[in-house]
Design a protein around this motif. Structure first.
Motif, mmCIF file in Angstrom:
data_model
loop_
_atom_site.group_PDB
_atom_site.id
_atom_site.type_symbol
_atom_site.label_atom_id
_atom_site.label_comp_id
_atom_site.label_asym_id
_atom_site.label_seq_id
_atom_site.Cartn_x
_atom_site.Cartn_y
_atom_site.Cartn_z
ATOM 1 N N ASN A 1 1.208 3.999 -3.082
ATOM 2 C CA ASN A 1 0.824 5.391 -2.842
ATOM 3 C C ASN A 1 2.034 6.300 -2.641
ATOM 4 N N TYR B 1 -8.687 1.680 6.251
ATOM 5 C CA TYR B 1 -9.904 2.149 5.579
ATOM 6 C C TYR B 1 -9.928 1.619 4.141
ATOM 7 N N ASP B 2 -8.752 1.649 3.483
ATOM 8 C CA ASP B 2 -8.628 1.162 2.111
ATOM 9 C C ASP B 2 -8.934 -0.347 2.052
ATOM 10 N N GLN C 1 -4.200 4.083 9.588
ATOM 11 C CA GLN C 1 -5.662 4.223 9.576
ATOM 12 C C GLN C 1 -6.188 4.296 8.133
ATOM 13 N N GLU C 2 -5.491 5.072 7.295
ATOM 14 C CA GLU C 2 -5.895 5.179 5.882
ATOM 15 C C GLU C 2 -5.791 3.817 5.189
ATOM 16 N N PHE C 3 -4.743 3.074 5.536
ATOM 17 C CA PHE C 3 -4.567 1.727 4.953
ATOM 18 C C PHE C 3 -5.738 0.816 5.349
ATOM 19 N N GLU D 1 0.232 6.654 12.880
ATOM 20 C CA GLU D 1 -1.125 6.137 13.101
ATOM 21 C C GLU D 1 -2.064 6.528 11.952
ATOM 22 N N GLU D 2 -1.919 7.782 11.466
ATOM 23 C CA GLU D 2 -2.808 8.275 10.398
ATOM 24 C C GLU D 2 -2.673 7.413 9.147
ATOM 25 N N ILE D 3 -1.419 7.102 8.781
ATOM 26 C CA ILE D 3 -1.191 6.321 7.548
ATOM 27 C C ILE D 3 -1.781 4.917 7.701
ATOM 28 N N SER E 1 -10.734 -2.073 4.139
ATOM 29 C CA SER E 1 -12.131 -2.389 4.496
ATOM 30 C C SER E 1 -13.055 -2.355 3.279
ATOM 31 N N LYS E 2 -12.623 -1.653 2.205
ATOM 32 C CA LYS E 2 -13.458 -1.601 0.993
ATOM 33 C C LYS E 2 -13.261 -2.844 0.135
ATOM 34 N N TYR F 1 0.849 -1.209 0.000
ATOM 35 C CA TYR F 1 0.000 0.000 0.000
ATOM 36 C C TYR F 1 0.882 1.256 0.000
#
Length: 301
Positions: A44, A63-64, A59-61, A55-57, A66-67, A40
């Motif tokens: 990106n 979220y990605d 979290q984005e992973f 943590e933010e990165i 989960s789709k 990932y």
């Protein structure tokens, strides 16, 4: 994959193998989860190592992810990554776990279908005993159901693990933990038939000389082969249930519970680390609790 990640993944694999005694299968699953995160970052163009990732990165992973995957796989990825970052804290590479505040999706414990005694008899009776594989398959299914084994345990049973005089077999479970499981005279009988009448005629490969169940080329069976055998039998008898080798293990525990066995004994036989895993079977049959109450509570005397 980023070299930074490769090095840490290798070290983590050694830790899982040596310190935690995990099977290659479990280690591969952990590795896959971390590689997904690394991929990932590459896709990106995010230049972060396991030590600098935030943590933010992460979290984005998540979220990605989960789709793309179901909640069960998502929960496994989160759990795998948590372990990886806990390892980095343990080794003093990091002071925090970027997944600390990330919640895994809540999962109901998914229970496999249970087979009743009649289903099991029908499946076993559907085996074509005129072939050599038939004798082997009957012995294998009787062992799966009679001893409550995992499929990985079944394929690696050794002849030297059979202690029939004492009525036990030695089983090597997860993390190479060994346990002794009682084996009934009936299951022993089917194993003996296969061992004496079929197995000696196979072209046994040297390294599998002690492996009990072999394929026609004299090698250890794969787990996939056991799945196929069971799926084919289910089709043959038009059994409209989703079944796998694990269904036999699940049925073993459920039938013991229904007939009054205590959870602690079932836990020992299944080789569950924690009794909470065994407690899943309590959800299957509440009638059992009622009987326990009637039989054992002093106010019912």
């Amino acid at each position: 994959m980023n070299n930074n990640w490769t090095k840490f993944i290798k070290n983590f694999q050694s830790y899982l193998k040596i310190e935690r005694g995990l099977s290659q299968n479990s280690i591969d699953n952990y590795t896959l989860d971390i590689e997904k995160l690394s991929l990932y970052l590459t896709e990106n163009q995010i230049d972060k190592s396991p030590i600098t990732i935030t943590e933010e990165i992460v979290q984005e992973f998540i979220y990605d992810v989960s789709k793309k995957v179901n909640p069960r796989s998502q929960a496994r990825i989160i759990s795998g990554l948590k372990s990886f970052f806990n390892y980095l804290i343990f080794e003093d590479y990091r002071v925090d776990n970027p997944l600390e505040l990330i919640e895994a999706p809540r999962l109901g414990r998914k229970l496999p279908d249970t087979l009743n005694i009649e289903d099991i008899d029908n499946l076993i009776n559907a085996i074509d005993l005129s072939s050599n594989e038939g004798e082997r398959n009957r012995a294998m299914l009787e062992t799966l159901y009679g001893c409550g084994l995992r499929v990985s345990e079944l394929v690696s049973v050794k002849i030297s693990d059979l202690f029939f005089d004492e009525g036990f077999i030695k089983v090597t479970g997860k993390g190479n933990k060994q346990r002794f499981v009682p084996i009934s005279p009936l299951t022993q009988k089917y194993i003996e038939i296969y061992k004496k009448e079929v197995r000696p005629h196979l072209p046994i490969q040297k390294e599998f000389g002690d492996t009990l169940f072999l394929n026609r080329r004299g090698k250890q069976l794969t787990r996939a082969m056991i799945f196929t055998i069971i799926k084919d039998l289910a089709k043959k008898i038009n059994l409209n249930k989703t079944i796998s080798p694990h269904t036999f293990r699940h049925s073993f525990a459920t039938h013991l519970l229904e007939n009054g066995a205590d959870l602690r004994s079932i836990q020992l036989m299944l080789g569950h680390e924690s009794i909470t895993t065994t407690e899943i079977y309590m959800h299957v049959d509440r009638k059992h609790l009622n009987q326990v109450m009637q039989t054992f509570h002093p106010r019912n005397k």
